[in-house]
Write an enzyme that holds these catalytic residues in place. Sequence first.
Site, short mmCIF file in Angstrom:
data_model
loop_
_atom_site.label_atom_id
_atom_site.label_comp_id
_atom_site.label_asym_id
_atom_site.label_seq_id
_atom_site.Cartn_x
_atom_site.Cartn_y
_atom_site.Cartn_z
N ALA A 63 4.58 -0.22 1.20
CA ALA A 63 5.58 -0.75 0.27
C ALA A 63 6.35 0.33 -0.51
O ALA A 63 7.59 0.34 -0.54
CB ALA A 63 4.89 -1.71 -0.71
N ARG A 68 6.18 3.62 6.51
CA ARG A 68 5.74 2.25 6.22
C ARG A 68 4.96 2.29 4.92
O ARG A 68 4.75 3.35 4.34
CB ARG A 68 4.96 1.62 7.38
N ASP A 84 1.93 -5.47 -0.84
CA ASP A 84 3.33 -5.32 -0.43
C ASP A 84 4.25 -6.16 -1.30
O ASP A 84 5.44 -5.88 -1.40
CB ASP A 84 3.48 -5.69 1.04
O1 MRU Z 1 3.01 -2.80 7.76
P1 MRU Z 1 2.79 -1.69 6.78
O2 MRU Z 1 1.96 -0.58 7.31
O3 MRU Z 1 4.07 -1.25 6.14
O4 MRU Z 1 1.95 -2.44 5.69
C1 MRU Z 1 1.90 -2.03 4.41
C2 MRU Z 1 0.58 -1.55 4.11
O5 MRU Z 1 0.33 -0.39 4.29
C3 MRU Z 1 -0.44 -2.42 3.59
O6 MRU Z 1 -0.23 -3.74 3.56
C4 MRU Z 1 -0.94 -1.82 2.33
O7 MRU Z 1 -2.22 -2.24 2.12
C5 MRU Z 1 -0.09 -2.16 1.14
S1 MRU Z 1 0.16 -0.87 0.11
C6 MRU Z 1 1.72 -0.33 0.48
#
Ligand code: MRU
Length: 373
Positions: free
Chosen positions: A56, A54, A252
């Site tokens: 972005a 998981r 994201d």
């Molecule tokens: O649902 P996830 O764990 O894939 O969410 C993404 C994240 O880890 C966060 O939103 C993060 O702060 C963004 S950085 C990729």
Amino acid sequence: MNVHGEHYRTIWLKADDPTTVQIIDQRHLPFRFVIEDLRTVEEVAVAIKEMHVRGAGLIGATAGYGMYIAALTAPRTALSDFQEAIQAAASRLKATRPTAVNLAWAVERQLTAMAAAGDDIEAQIEAAALTAQEIADEDADFCRRIGEHGVKLIEEIAVRKGDAPVNVLTHCNAGWLAFVDYGTATAPIYAAHDKGIPVHVWVDETRPRNQGARLTAWELGQHGVPHTVIVDNVGGHLMQHGMVDLVIVGSDRTTYTGDVANKIGTYLKALAANDNGVPFYVALPSSTIDWEMRDGLAEIPIEERDATEVRIMDGRSGDEIREILIMPEASRAANFAFDVTPSRLVTGLITERGVCAASEAGVLGLYPEKRKE
Ligand code: MRU
């Protein structure tokens, strides 16, 4: 980054079998360190959707490798059969999670690279292999550079504070586990720590999946960075009492106008930071910028996940991992996974090209090639 002193990325090709992709299955952290093999497009799609991987950047890199697996496993009977399988894989992967723009970006980058390789199937497979590696390497490199730019913000505060540690608050996991290496929000923190700047991190637990408590705390611990896990509602109180010098979160999807979609609860931290004069920065590679979207609140798709994630928590009890229900059996639960923080609440964006204002002028100033005439 470090796992028990050994360097790992979050995704790689198996050393003795480059047709197999290996990932750290994040569902088991921090209690168990499990490596999973992915060999089919369906296994890659499930790994993204069910959050074995998981974050972005890592979602994008996994989709990139997923397209490579699609090329390896597609029928070679005729070019049309091959291309049909590639298109089906692209649709399957793109449909796994809606909010992180890196997913569609990586799939499209693969389709473009494969098309550019012409009508020879072997050349298309070769192009997919190279592009998957390129996406992963670029993600790691961009995160490293985000660290170089962002550390200056921490350094400035450290000079003002003398020997006292700089207190950074972060939400969710925008650490190396969310990317291929280094992370975004954590990259400046690791860089500061490595330079000997005293830094302490307030880690929001980040309900319902607890990426902060489970993943960010684990990563920071592996790297030796002092940190404290707090429940999601504590940040405002800490800011009112001068206990947060700086907020750094990830993203994201960020519009080219500076609106930021990030893990649910980020918006409330931005409001509290704004009310208390605490700088609120968002760290992101340009693969997370949506160059087509102007209005984040109106346009960014917000993922709604299964309510089970709210109703049931899992954790360690002795040697066992147990699941427990934490609410009345009959009550309904809702699970909105992201929210949008409007650009007006964001002090700045930390990108691989430097820090800019969260505005169209700021973003296009760093990426002039994206200007539309
Ligand atoms: O649902 P996830 O764990 O894939 O969410 C993404 C994240 O880890 C966060 O939103 C993060 O702060 C963004 S950085 C990729």
